[in-house]
Enzyme design. Structure first.
Site, PDB file in Angstrom:
ATOM      1  CG  MET A   2      -2.180  -0.922   1.094  1.00 31.97           C
ATOM      2  SD  MET A   2      -3.157  -0.654  -0.287  1.00 31.97           S
ATOM      3  CE  MET A   2      -4.085   1.040   0.472  1.00 31.97           C
ATOM      4  CB  SER A  29     -11.493   2.732  -0.217  1.00 33.48           C
ATOM      5  OG  SER A  29     -12.330   1.745  -0.683  1.00 33.48           O
ATOM      6  CD  GLU A  45     -15.389  -4.058   0.551  1.00 30.33           C
ATOM      7  OE1 GLU A  45     -14.925  -2.677   0.590  1.00 30.33           O
ATOM      8  OE2 GLU A  45     -14.598  -4.724   0.561  1.00 30.33           O
ATOM      9  CG  HIS A  51     -16.069   2.366   1.818  1.00 26.72           C
ATOM     10  ND1 HIS A  51     -15.264   0.964   1.880  1.00 26.72           N
ATOM     11  CD2 HIS A  51     -16.418   2.505   0.530  1.00 26.72           C
ATOM     12  CE1 HIS A  51     -15.124   0.728   0.731  1.00 26.72           C
ATOM     13  NE2 HIS A  51     -15.448   1.463  -0.195  1.00 26.72           N
ATOM     14  CG  ASN A  52     -13.840  -1.367   4.775  1.00 31.43           C
ATOM     15  OD1 ASN A  52     -13.778  -0.433   3.963  1.00 31.43           O
ATOM     16  ND2 ASN A  52     -12.710  -2.137   5.028  1.00 31.43           N
ATOM     17  CG  ASN A 103      -8.343  -0.514   6.910  1.00 31.19           C
ATOM     18  OD1 ASN A 103      -8.674   0.298   6.656  1.00 31.19           O
ATOM     19  ND2 ASN A 103      -8.083  -1.552   5.977  1.00 31.19           N
ATOM     20  CE  LYS A 161     -11.368   1.636   3.481  1.00 31.67           C
ATOM     21  NZ  LYS A 161     -10.439   0.774   4.255  1.00 31.67           N
TER      22      LYS A 161
HETATM   23  P1  NDP Z   1       1.055  -4.309   6.012  1.00 32.57           P
HETATM   24  O1  NDP Z   1      -0.321  -4.079   6.624  1.00 32.57           O
HETATM   25  O2  NDP Z   1       1.174  -5.742   5.598  1.00 32.57           O
HETATM   26  O3  NDP Z   1       2.277  -3.569   7.024  1.00 32.57           O
HETATM   27  C1  NDP Z   1       3.487  -3.666   6.600  1.00 32.57           C
HETATM   28  C2  NDP Z   1       4.098  -2.448   6.652  1.00 32.57           C
HETATM   29  O4  NDP Z   1       4.264  -2.329   8.245  1.00 32.57           O
HETATM   30  C3  NDP Z   1       5.894  -2.581   6.576  1.00 32.57           C
HETATM   31  O5  NDP Z   1       6.362  -1.636   5.865  1.00 32.57           O
HETATM   32  C4  NDP Z   1       6.263  -2.883   7.919  1.00 32.57           C
HETATM   33  O6  NDP Z   1       7.695  -2.594   7.918  1.00 32.57           O
HETATM   34  C5  NDP Z   1       5.664  -2.136   8.533  1.00 32.57           C
HETATM   35  N1  NDP Z   1       5.612  -2.341   9.905  1.00 32.57           N
HETATM   36  C6  NDP Z   1       5.209  -3.376  10.748  1.00 32.57           C
HETATM   37  N2  NDP Z   1       5.515  -3.188  11.946  1.00 32.57           N
HETATM   38  C7  NDP Z   1       6.094  -2.156  12.184  1.00 32.57           C
HETATM   39  C8  NDP Z   1       6.854  -1.197  13.372  1.00 32.57           C
HETATM   40  N3  NDP Z   1       6.453  -1.737  14.555  1.00 32.57           N
HETATM   41  N4  NDP Z   1       7.200  -0.168  13.326  1.00 32.57           N
HETATM   42  C9  NDP Z   1       7.419   0.321  11.858  1.00 32.57           C
HETATM   43  N5  NDP Z   1       6.999  -0.127  10.776  1.00 32.57           N
HETATM   44  C10 NDP Z   1       6.302  -1.273  10.753  1.00 32.57           C
HETATM   45  O7  NDP Z   1       1.204  -3.489   4.586  1.00 32.57           O
HETATM   46  P2  NDP Z   1      -0.075  -2.973   3.667  1.00 32.57           P
HETATM   47  O8  NDP Z   1       0.718  -2.296   2.752  1.00 32.57           O
HETATM   48  O9  NDP Z   1      -0.848  -4.414   3.228  1.00 32.57           O
HETATM   49  O10 NDP Z   1      -1.030  -2.099   4.376  1.00 32.57           O
HETATM   50  C11 NDP Z   1      -0.627  -0.944   5.118  1.00 32.57           C
HETATM   51  C12 NDP Z   1      -1.745  -0.421   5.705  1.00 32.57           C
HETATM   52  O11 NDP Z   1      -2.881   0.341   4.927  1.00 32.57           O
HETATM   53  C13 NDP Z   1      -2.360  -1.453   6.744  1.00 32.57           C
HETATM   54  O12 NDP Z   1      -2.721  -0.378   7.923  1.00 32.57           O
HETATM   55  C14 NDP Z   1      -3.593  -1.766   6.345  1.00 32.57           C
HETATM   56  O13 NDP Z   1      -4.789  -2.146   6.985  1.00 32.57           O
HETATM   57  C15 NDP Z   1      -4.082  -0.442   5.345  1.00 32.57           C
HETATM   58  N6  NDP Z   1      -4.926  -0.878   4.106  1.00 32.57           N
HETATM   59  C16 NDP Z   1      -4.838  -1.864   3.232  1.00 32.57           C
HETATM   60  C17 NDP Z   1      -5.392  -2.063   2.156  1.00 32.57           C
HETATM   61  C18 NDP Z   1      -4.980  -3.169   1.394  1.00 32.57           C
HETATM   62  O14 NDP Z   1      -5.673  -3.471   0.383  1.00 32.57           O
HETATM   63  N7  NDP Z   1      -4.132  -3.848   1.594  1.00 32.57           N
HETATM   64  C19 NDP Z   1      -6.331  -1.135   1.857  1.00 32.57           C
HETATM   65  C20 NDP Z   1      -6.394   0.024   2.684  1.00 32.57           C
HETATM   66  C21 NDP Z   1      -5.771   0.105   3.679  1.00 32.57           C
HETATM   67  P3  NDP Z   1       8.911  -3.484   7.741  1.00 32.57           P
HETATM   68  O15 NDP Z   1       8.955  -3.737   6.091  1.00 32.57           O
HETATM   69  O16 NDP Z   1      10.033  -3.247   8.390  1.00 32.57           O
HETATM   70  O17 NDP Z   1       8.341  -5.006   8.319  1.00 32.57           O
END
Ligand code: NDP
Length: 479
Positions: free
Chosen positions: A13, A128, A189, A185-186, A102, A182
């Site tokens: 994301m 979203s 959905e 919205h979900n 989220n 948001k």
């Molecule tokens: P993830 O939810 O899988 O999160 C991974 C990221 O979080 C990595 O960059 C990781 O860093 C970082 N991270 C985890 N723990 C820590 C910490 N303690 N300190 C700093 N960084 C940390 O990634 P997504 O891209 O899937 O989603 C990101 C956000 O967007 C989430 O909140 C998700 O709910 C939201 N979202 C996702 C959607 C989707 O379709 N996937 C849609 C809308 C919102 P590292 O590389 O160092 O592990």
């Protein structure tokens, strides 16, 4: 200080959002990720983006122009708090921290309050549209202060999806308003997906059409008032043939629906607010029911109706299902918008419901033609207490109700579960009822708990002396 915006968290994301930002005229994007590999990969794979990489929070802060603006895209919960703490440490008053993860809206309210004391602006923003939306244009639901919107507005407008010429972003309201919207919205959905699934199931079991034939039905529906992304992708999924077995893919997918929790949040919050979102609740519970194989083992134990569903006129039946789906969908959206209204009242947000329906027209999963009708309805009557009482929906429900009732009763007779169809109809009839059996419930409550009741014919609060001579006395209001 070369970058005007930064992104922290470069998983799918965050990196897609960073690329989207970088692709817009005038933006230079600083990027930071806890573990260095993701940053290195992003820089190597996208030299065209001109990213400014940072490998510490200090470096990240000094690479941003003032007021510093950073979007956090990390795992929701503890990780978000950890990143906020770091940014607060290196940022200054007037800077802006945006959480695009989220988050639960109550966490956002808490975080906004805590960060506000430092003079830094904190904005919780619903995003979203999944990965593709983040890259090509999401629907964005930012909360936060008016001050931060001045800086954020133009940036967010430039990266959001565009629907009918308008960017799919609006300043939803203060603190947790964006994440609240948001969340709902979900929830909507979930309801929309369950309704479509029930429609598919009824058509399949009622007419014996194959998934590919039902795909044609959905493709046809997508040219009418049901036109939406979810109907469109339903046709795609139903048409898909499994390469390994040569059978429809839908027949080899395990029938246990997953969930990441936002539907449950919507329902939990609605319970707290006292807003009936029965369509969303049934959709959420239907996923729970599906995903408990140990309970579903009983399927051979519980008796069903003796006779299987026999549909005489398949075309008429399919049209009835379409109308039942449309009516139930109106109920689900109406309930969702009512929840936003109630949340706004509870948390003191000024939310323009028409604007919300408009920013969902592009980028997000529930994008649909239908949302224009919601916007029109709120434009006519901004303080609509129940969305579906707007003229367009009243007409549509009136047109659909005969079919809706036939489908719900047919499903019940045939033993085909249609929880979202039937609960939506029950809600509709509940709102219509001149008198509800709630009067009897008040009598029961007064009987066992002296909870008192009000009368239809005079003011005051009353209690019947049930264990005495059963005369009525005037009572203190104890609810
Ligand atoms: P993830 O939810 O899988 O999160 C991974 C990221 O979080 C990595 O960059 C990781 O860093 C970082 N991270 C985890 N723990 C820590 C910490 N303690 N300190 C700093 N960084 C940390 O990634 P997504 O891209 O899937 O989603 C990101 C956000 O967007 C989430 O909140 C998700 O709910 C939201 N979202 C996702 C959607 C989707 O379709 N996937 C849609 C809308 C919102 P590292 O590389 O160092 O592990």
């Amino acid at each position: 200080a070369a970058a005007n915006i930064g992104v922290v968290g470069l998983a799918v994301m965050g990196s897609n959002l960073a690329r989207n930002l970088a692709s817009r005229e005038g933006n230079t994007v600083a990027v930071y990720n806890r573990s260095r590999t993701k940053t290195d990969e992003l820089i190597a794979e996208h030299p065209e983006a001109g990213f400014v990489p940072a490998f510490s929070y200090e470096e990240f802060a000094s690479s941003l122009s003032v007021p510093r603006t950073a979007v956090i895209m990390v795992k929701a919960g503890g990780p978000t708090d950890a990143v906020i703490d770091e940014l607060v440490r290196v940022f200054e008053p007037g800077d802006i921290i945006v959480d695009g993860g989220n988050a639960l809206f109550t966490d956002t309210i808490r975080r906004e309050k805590a960060v506000r004391d430092t003079g830094i602006n904190f904005v919780g923003m619903g995003v979203s549209g999944g990965e593709e939306g983040a890259l090509l244009g999401p629907s964005l639901m930012p909360g936060g202060s008016d001050e931060s919107w001045v800086t954020l507005g133009p940036i967010l407008r430039s990266i959001a999806a565009v629907a009918e010429g308008e960017p799919c972003v609006t300043h939803v309201g203060h603190d947790g308003a964006g994440h609240f919207v948001k969340m709902v919205h979900n929830g909507i959905e979930y309801a929309d997906m369950q309704l479509i699934a029930e429609a598919y199931d009824l058509i399949r079991r009622g007419t014996g059409k194959s998934p590919a034939e039902i795909a044609d039905v959905f493709a046809e529906w997508n040219r009418g008032e049901l036109e939406s992304y979810l109907i469109e992708i339903t046709a795609e999924v139903l048409r898909q043939v499994d390469a390994a077995t040569g059978t429809p893919l839908v027949d080899v997918i395990l029938d246990q629906a997953g969930a990441k929790g936002t539907g449950a949040w919507t329902v939990q919050t609605a319970l707290d607010l006292g807003v009936p979102v029965s369509g969303i609740a049934e959709a959420t519970f239907a996923r729970s029911l599906s995903s408990h194989p140990e309970q579903r083992i009983v399927s051979g134990v519980l008796p069903g109706p003796a006779e299987a569903l026999v549909v005489a006129d398949a075309d008429a039946f399919v049209e009835d299902v379409r109308l039942a789906l449309f009516a139930s969908k109106i109920v689900a959206y109406s309930q969702g918008f009512d929840e936003i209204r109630a949340g706004a009242a509870q948390y003191g947000w000024s939310i323009d419901l028409g604007a919300i329906s408009k920013i969902w027209r592009g980028g997000c999963i529930i994008r649909a033609q239908f949302l224009n009708r919601i916007a029109d309805s709120y434009a006519q009557t901004p303080d609509l207490a129940v969305l579906m009482t707007a003229p367009y929906f009243v007409e549509a429900l009136g047109r659909a109700q005969g079919a809706w009732r036939r489908i719900v009763s047919t499903a019940a007779d045939a033993g085909i579960p249609s929880p979202a169809f039937s609960s939506s109809l029950a809600y509709y009839d509940g709102l219509r009822a001149k008198r509800l059996p709630a009067a009897l419930i008040q009598g029961q409550r007064d009987f066992f708990g002296a909870h008192t009741y009000k009368r239809i014919d005079k003011p005051g609060t009353f209690h019947t002396l049930w264990s005495g001579d059963r005369t009525e006395i005037e009572a203190e209001d104890t609810h």
